[in-house]
Design a protein around this motif. Structure first.
Motif, PDB file in Angstrom:
ATOM      1  N   LEU A  26       0.860  -1.187   0.000  1.00  0.00           N
ATOM      2  CA  LEU A  26       0.000   0.000   0.000  1.00  0.00           C
ATOM      3  C   LEU A  26       0.891   1.229   0.000  1.00  0.00           C
ATOM      4  N   ILE A  84      -0.634  -9.074   3.631  1.00  0.00           N
ATOM      5  CA  ILE A  84      -2.018  -8.768   3.262  1.00  0.00           C
ATOM      6  C   ILE A  84      -2.175  -8.708   1.751  1.00  0.00           C
ATOM      7  N   ARG A  85      -3.381  -9.039   1.344  1.00  0.00           N
ATOM      8  CA  ARG A  85      -3.791  -8.831  -0.041  1.00  0.00           C
ATOM      9  C   ARG A  85      -5.053  -7.995  -0.015  1.00  0.00           C
ATOM     10  N   ILE A  86      -5.163  -7.086  -0.969  1.00  0.00           N
ATOM     11  CA  ILE A  86      -6.390  -6.308  -1.127  1.00  0.00           C
ATOM     12  C   ILE A  86      -7.185  -6.950  -2.261  1.00  0.00           C
ATOM     13  N   THR A  87      -8.434  -7.282  -1.980  1.00  0.00           N
ATOM     14  CA  THR A  87      -9.298  -7.891  -2.997  1.00  0.00           C
ATOM     15  C   THR A  87     -10.275  -6.822  -3.527  1.00  0.00           C
ATOM     16  N   GLY A  88     -10.929  -7.142  -4.631  1.00  0.00           N
ATOM     17  CA  GLY A  88     -12.098  -6.368  -5.052  1.00  0.00           C
ATOM     18  C   GLY A  88     -11.846  -5.062  -5.781  1.00  0.00           C
ATOM     19  N   LEU A  89     -10.577  -4.826  -6.162  1.00  0.00           N
ATOM     20  CA  LEU A  89     -10.289  -3.627  -6.960  1.00  0.00           C
ATOM     21  C   LEU A  89     -10.121  -4.034  -8.422  1.00  0.00           C
ATOM     22  N   PRO A  90     -10.373  -3.117  -9.355  1.00  0.00           N
ATOM     23  CA  PRO A  90     -10.162  -3.448 -10.765  1.00  0.00           C
ATOM     24  C   PRO A  90      -8.676  -3.715 -11.041  1.00  0.00           C
ATOM     25  N   ALA A 110      -5.831  -1.242 -10.706  1.00  0.00           N
ATOM     26  CA  ALA A 110      -5.374  -0.739  -9.397  1.00  0.00           C
ATOM     27  C   ALA A 110      -4.096  -1.423  -8.931  1.00  0.00           C
ATOM     28  N   ILE A 156      -0.124  -0.909  -4.798  1.00  0.00           N
ATOM     29  CA  ILE A 156      -1.452  -0.304  -4.916  1.00  0.00           C
ATOM     30  C   ILE A 156      -1.363   1.141  -4.424  1.00  0.00           C
ATOM     31  N   ASP A 157      -1.781   2.068  -5.262  1.00  0.00           N
ATOM     32  CA  ASP A 157      -1.836   3.472  -4.851  1.00  0.00           C
ATOM     33  C   ASP A 157      -2.927   3.607  -3.788  1.00  0.00           C
ATOM     34  N   ALA A 158      -2.505   3.882  -2.562  1.00  0.00           N
ATOM     35  CA  ALA A 158      -3.450   3.985  -1.443  1.00  0.00           C
ATOM     36  C   ALA A 158      -3.702   5.434  -1.046  1.00  0.00           C
ATOM     37  N   GLY A 159      -3.446   6.339  -2.007  1.00  0.00           N
ATOM     38  CA  GLY A 159      -3.847   7.722  -1.781  1.00  0.00           C
ATOM     39  C   GLY A 159      -2.839   8.546  -1.001  1.00  0.00           C
TER      40      GLY A 159
END
Lengths: 228, 228
Positions: free
Chosen positions: A160, A216-222, A225, A185-188
């Motif tokens: 992140l 960790i893995r981030i799910t559910g983004l296109p 991302a 992942i660009d987390a802003g």
């Protein structure tokens, strides 16, 4: 000649693991340490692992910072601000500082599963207040297990990336994508580092409770991302 | 007859989604709302989705809490403490309170990507101070996307469960495992809810930036760490 990446505190497990992976990906890596001899030894050991053509050297932290376009902080929180003040005069004006630091209470004698409160909100935000004007700060690489980085296996962890400077975000996303298994992942905004830093303490709690090396893995983004 | 699960604030998207999934798994679910008529309407709508044999009813929040062994808080943070004080006299002495609440700044007019500071450290810890003695509190179900819960797809999200009472942890782990795709993970003490709650704000930031419905997975733990 490619840009150099200085990894300050690079003789510790997190720093060494990142150095190993980036050197393997063809990056020019400088391991920084308080002690130039220790840095040099770590660099020589790493070269034996990665291969003789690997671009790895070791230097005292300030010398490493002075030589690099990308400066990565992998020191314990207790030494973080002092080191930043020490290297401040030598940071290149267009450098990118990647801060991986987590304010673990362990760094001042507390628990590794708890964090300290940082006045600015996060270590990365404190860093942004301390660097010379124009130097970009990006928070990244907090959550990957050092054990995993120091192996040849795929690193099952997303990175992140938080920054207020798009070029710094780009640099960190690219470096994440160079490590097999990792996705950037660009987390802003940089302020979001508040949570990303805390996640590491939670992962340490999970590691202790369940005897693992969590990530960790981030799910559910296109798909757009994810970098890597 | 199986125990009842009261979902307070259950007409909101998160509560409705959990009600739908647990009713589908055969649990007896009571949707709680300030307005009994709204609760009843939500229950009837949900029955049409889940099927006529589903055990779903709707009640005013206090009546729902009084009838249940498991009480799930899915209300905005701004109304959380007031609701807890309201239902306190009717909570069964051996009840388990599952707190999903995230202290989003949006609940008091700020941003959904930022959180409020809670004196006790987390909403769940505040809840533990407010419930009657003997009532167990567990923090869980903060991070799953409401969009995903309100569909029939697999929910690609792990549930980090934090509690100081092992029986409450067990109850939440089991409820996580009843939702296809979800895995419950014992994340240790209730104080660890500090980070789990924050993660939701970060996921909201990712959803806004990348237009997704994000969730998290924890990697690198042994199989025994995952329930579901």
């Amino acid at each position: 000649m490619s840009r150099s990446i200085a990894i300050l505190g690079g003789t510790g497990p997190e720093g060494l693991g990142l150095a190993r992976r980036w050197a393997k990906a063809g990056e020019t890596v400088i391991i920084g340490s308080r002690d130039a001899a220790r840095a040099d030894e770590a660099a020589r050991n790493l070269k034996e692992i990665v291969g003789a053509t690997a671009q790895i050297s070791g230097m005292e932290n300030s010398a490493a910072a002075a030589a690099a376009k990308i400066i990565v902080f992998t020191v314990p929180f207790s030494g973080h601000a002092a080191l930043l003040k020490q290297i401040k005069p030598v940071i290149k004006p267009d450098a990118v500082v990647i801060d991986t630091t987590v304010p673990l209470a362990a760094s001042v004698g507390g628990r590794a599963t708890r964090t300290l409160g940082i006045w600015e909100g996060s270590v990365a935000q404190q860093t942004a207040e301390l660097v010379p004007k124009g130097v970009a700060v990006v928070a990244a690489f907090h959550n990957a297990s050092a054990e995993s980085l120091n192996s040849d296996e795929s690193v099952e962890c997303d990175v992140l990336v938080c920054s207020d400077q798009p070029a710094a975000t780009e640099a960190a996303l690219d470096l994440a994508a160079k490590i097999p298994g990792m996705r950037g992942i660009d987390a802003g905004k940089l302020e979001n580092a508040r949570t990303v830093e805390q996640i590491t303490a939670l992962l340490i709690a999970l590691n202790i409770k369940h005897k693992g090396h969590s990530g960790i893995r981030i799910t559910g983004l296109p798909a757009s991302a994810y970098r890597g």
